[in-house]
Design a protein around this motif. Structure first.
Motif, PDB file in Angstrom:
ATOM      1  N   VAL A 190       0.823  -1.205   0.000  1.00 59.43           N
ATOM      2  CA  VAL A 190       0.000   0.000   0.000  1.00 59.43           C
ATOM      3  C   VAL A 190       0.859   1.259   0.000  1.00 59.43           C
ATOM      4  O   VAL A 190       0.572   2.226  -0.729  1.00 59.43           O
ATOM      5  N   LYS A 191       1.919   1.271   0.784  1.00 55.46           N
ATOM      6  CA  LYS A 191       2.768   2.462   0.863  1.00 55.46           C
ATOM      7  C   LYS A 191       3.455   2.730  -0.463  1.00 55.46           C
ATOM      8  O   LYS A 191       3.555   3.873  -0.913  1.00 55.46           O
ATOM      9  N   ARG A 192       3.955   1.686  -1.121  1.00 53.38           N
ATOM     10  CA  ARG A 192       4.651   1.863  -2.393  1.00 53.38           C
ATOM     11  C   ARG A 192       3.676   2.270  -3.505  1.00 53.38           C
ATOM     12  O   ARG A 192       4.084   2.836  -4.512  1.00 53.38           O
ATOM     13  N   LYS A 193       2.408   1.997  -3.323  1.00 51.39           N
ATOM     14  CA  LYS A 193       1.396   2.400  -4.301  1.00 51.39           C
ATOM     15  C   LYS A 193       0.880   3.811  -4.050  1.00 51.39           C
ATOM     16  O   LYS A 193       0.085   4.332  -4.821  1.00 51.39           O
ATOM     17  N   GLY A 194       1.301   4.430  -2.953  1.00 51.98           N
ATOM     18  CA  GLY A 194       0.863   5.791  -2.668  1.00 51.98           C
ATOM     19  C   GLY A 194       0.115   5.936  -1.372  1.00 51.98           C
ATOM     20  O   GLY A 194      -0.232   7.054  -0.970  1.00 51.98           O
ATOM     21  N   GLY A 195      -0.162   4.796  -0.715  1.00 54.04           N
ATOM     22  CA  GLY A 195      -0.853   4.856   0.564  1.00 54.04           C
ATOM     23  C   GLY A 195      -2.227   5.505   0.441  1.00 54.04           C
ATOM     24  O   GLY A 195      -2.865   5.472  -0.597  1.00 54.04           O
ATOM     25  N   ASP A 196      -2.655   6.126   1.523  1.00 50.94           N
ATOM     26  CA  ASP A 196      -3.945   6.827   1.532  1.00 50.94           C
ATOM     27  C   ASP A 196      -3.685   8.313   1.294  1.00 50.94           C
ATOM     28  O   ASP A 196      -4.026   9.161   2.120  1.00 50.94           O
ATOM     29  N   PHE A 197      -3.088   8.636   0.156  1.00 51.90           N
ATOM     30  CA  PHE A 197      -2.629   9.999  -0.119  1.00 51.90           C
ATOM     31  C   PHE A 197      -3.750  11.019   0.015  1.00 51.90           C
ATOM     32  O   PHE A 197      -3.559  12.115   0.531  1.00 51.90           O
ATOM     33  N   PHE A 198      -4.960  10.676  -0.478  1.00 50.23           N
ATOM     34  CA  PHE A 198      -6.074  11.624  -0.461  1.00 50.23           C
ATOM     35  C   PHE A 198      -6.987  11.440   0.754  1.00 50.23           C
ATOM     36  O   PHE A 198      -8.022  12.097   0.866  1.00 50.23           O
ATOM     37  N   GLY A 199      -6.632  10.564   1.661  1.00 50.77           N
ATOM     38  CA  GLY A 199      -7.387  10.418   2.895  1.00 50.77           C
ATOM     39  C   GLY A 199      -8.728   9.738   2.740  1.00 50.77           C
ATOM     40  O   GLY A 199      -9.565   9.790   3.648  1.00 50.77           O
ATOM     41  N   ALA A 200      -8.961   9.057   1.627  1.00 50.35           N
ATOM     42  CA  ALA A 200     -10.266   8.420   1.414  1.00 50.35           C
ATOM     43  C   ALA A 200     -10.494   7.269   2.386  1.00 50.35           C
ATOM     44  O   ALA A 200     -11.580   7.108   2.943  1.00 50.35           O
ATOM     45  N   ALA A 201      -9.456   6.449   2.606  1.00 57.68           N
ATOM     46  CA  ALA A 201      -9.604   5.308   3.508  1.00 57.68           C
ATOM     47  C   ALA A 201      -9.867   5.766   4.935  1.00 57.68           C
ATOM     48  O   ALA A 201     -10.603   5.110   5.685  1.00 57.68           O
ATOM     49  N   ALA A 202      -9.290   6.901   5.325  1.00 61.38           N
ATOM     50  CA  ALA A 202      -9.491   7.418   6.684  1.00 61.38           C
ATOM     51  C   ALA A 202     -10.935   7.812   6.924  1.00 61.38           C
ATOM     52  O   ALA A 202     -11.393   7.865   8.066  1.00 61.38           O
ATOM     53  N   GLU A 203     -11.675   8.105   5.857  1.00 62.74           N
ATOM     54  CA  GLU A 203     -13.075   8.498   5.987  1.00 62.74           C
ATOM     55  C   GLU A 203     -14.034   7.319   5.854  1.00 62.74           C
ATOM     56  O   GLU A 203     -15.246   7.498   5.923  1.00 62.74           O
ATOM     57  N   ALA A 204     -13.495   6.126   5.636  1.00 61.18           N
ATOM     58  CA  ALA A 204     -14.339   4.983   5.281  1.00 61.18           C
ATOM     59  C   ALA A 204     -15.442   4.722   6.301  1.00 61.18           C
ATOM     60  O   ALA A 204     -16.572   4.385   5.949  1.00 61.18           O
ATOM     61  N   GLY A 205     -15.136   4.871   7.585  1.00 58.72           N
ATOM     62  CA  GLY A 205     -16.139   4.589   8.599  1.00 58.72           C
ATOM     63  C   GLY A 205     -17.115   5.720   8.836  1.00 58.72           C
ATOM     64  O   GLY A 205     -18.102   5.551   9.561  1.00 58.72           O
ATOM     65  N   GLU A 206     -16.861   6.885   8.236  1.00 55.65           N
ATOM     66  CA  GLU A 206     -17.687   8.059   8.499  1.00 55.65           C
ATOM     67  C   GLU A 206     -18.666   8.371   7.376  1.00 55.65           C
ATOM     68  O   GLU A 206     -19.717   8.944   7.611  1.00 55.65           O
ATOM     69  N   ARG A 207     -18.299   8.018   6.148  1.00 53.77           N
ATOM     70  CA  ARG A 207     -19.124   8.424   5.018  1.00 53.77           C
ATOM     71  C   ARG A 207     -20.262   7.434   4.779  1.00 53.77           C
ATOM     72  O   ARG A 207     -20.148   6.244   5.098  1.00 53.77           O
TER      73      ARG A 207
END
Length: 304
Positions: A190-207
């Protein structure tokens, strides 16, 4: 298939007419638009390392993406056919999925570093398994990098090829190889692919759950298409003395008479173009943005 007199879509022809650019467009069509790849285009394609790809599903929902590989990863099979490999990705298969419903695609290749020029290629796609592709084209290279070994190939029957002019293309410079670092071809890291650069995964439980609009042309709402729909309601009744039956009536009559699907499609297209023509008749050509600080788009809705 009936050969069109002019390249391009009916919509672009109507807009050209209303904005007074038909003569300029015809010069471009005549000078630059080919139905094949000429020798210089083939040479250009053969040395590219990337391109942008546009596809749409059967509903017209669009997707644009990026493809890259070593020089020559796009293979020119002949003047009317090219092919490119699909490497291992995120598993979504958005482009291939669209092609399975709608084979039309658009490719844009831009050389930012050498020629500072672009090439548009529009055509019809076919998805081919790697073993089948190699059985018919034994000269295809075998890439030594595991992440760059084709799972599938996409062959493209070229229908239009034309230049993208240099005036807005930035001139970029390649970073020296020793400064680039190794590319993570085919990795699941995941990190080598760019990780959660735009923060979408961090919002997964909220949206809220993802929802797509029902396919009733909601993706066409707003602007010109909204005006077309409004015009359709306003103009549902035929003009006196026009001799034209209302759309629903005429379609039902044709269906009742056993008219073929092609006739119905032709009539629907004619009705749509008639509505577009009425909407574009209200459009006023506007100056470029730099000439008009109050520019609000080509179709000024103040007159609507």
């Amino acid at each position: 298939m009936v050969q069109q007199e002019r390249p391009g879509s009916d919509g672009e022809h109507l807009v050209q007419q209303r904005l007074g650019t038909t003569e300029r467009a015809d010069r471009f069509y005549g000078d630059q638009v080919l139905d094949h790849l000429n020798v210089r285009m083939q040479e250009f394609v053969a040395r590219q390392e990337m391109f942008f790809l546009a596809t749409a599903d059967r509903h017209g929902e669009c997707d644009s993406t990026f493809r890259a590989g070593p020089p020559g990863f796009v293979q020119v099979l002949d003047a009317r056919t090219l092919a490119y490999p699909e490497y291992r990705g995120n598993g979504v298969m958005a482009s291939i999925g669209n092609m399975s419903e709608n084979p039309r695609l658009g490719i844009l290749m831009i050389d930012f570093t050498r020629d500072r020029i672009g090439l548009h290629i529009n055509g019809r796609a076919r998805v081919v398994m790697d073993d089948e592709m190699r059985a018919h084209h034994d000269g295809l290279p075998v890439d030594p990098i595991p992440g760059r070994r084709a799972q599938l190939w996409v062959t493209v029957e070229v229908e239009e090829a034309y230049i993208h002019c240099a005036k807005h293309i930035p001139h970029l410079q390649k970073v020296p190889a020793q400064q680039r670092g190794a590319r993570a071809w085919g990795t699941d890291d995941v990190k080598r692919k760019g990780g959660d650069f735009f923060g979408a995964a961090a919002e997964a439980g909220e949206r809220p759950p993802f929802q797509r609009a029902a396919h009733r042309n909601e993706h066409l709402r707003g602007g010109l298409h909204e005006d077309i729909e409004d015009a359709a309601h306003q103009d549902a009744a035929p003009a006196p003395g026009s001799g034209r039956a209302p759309a629903a009536t005429s379609r039902a009559a044709q269906a009742g008479a056993g008219a073929g699907r092609e006739d119905v499609v032709e009539e629907l297209n004619a009705e749509f173009l008639d509505r577009v023509e009425r909407v574009l008749a209200r459009a006023r050509p506007r100056g470029p943005v730099e000439d008009d600080p109050a520019f609000r788009g080509w179709f000024d809705r103040r007159d609507a």
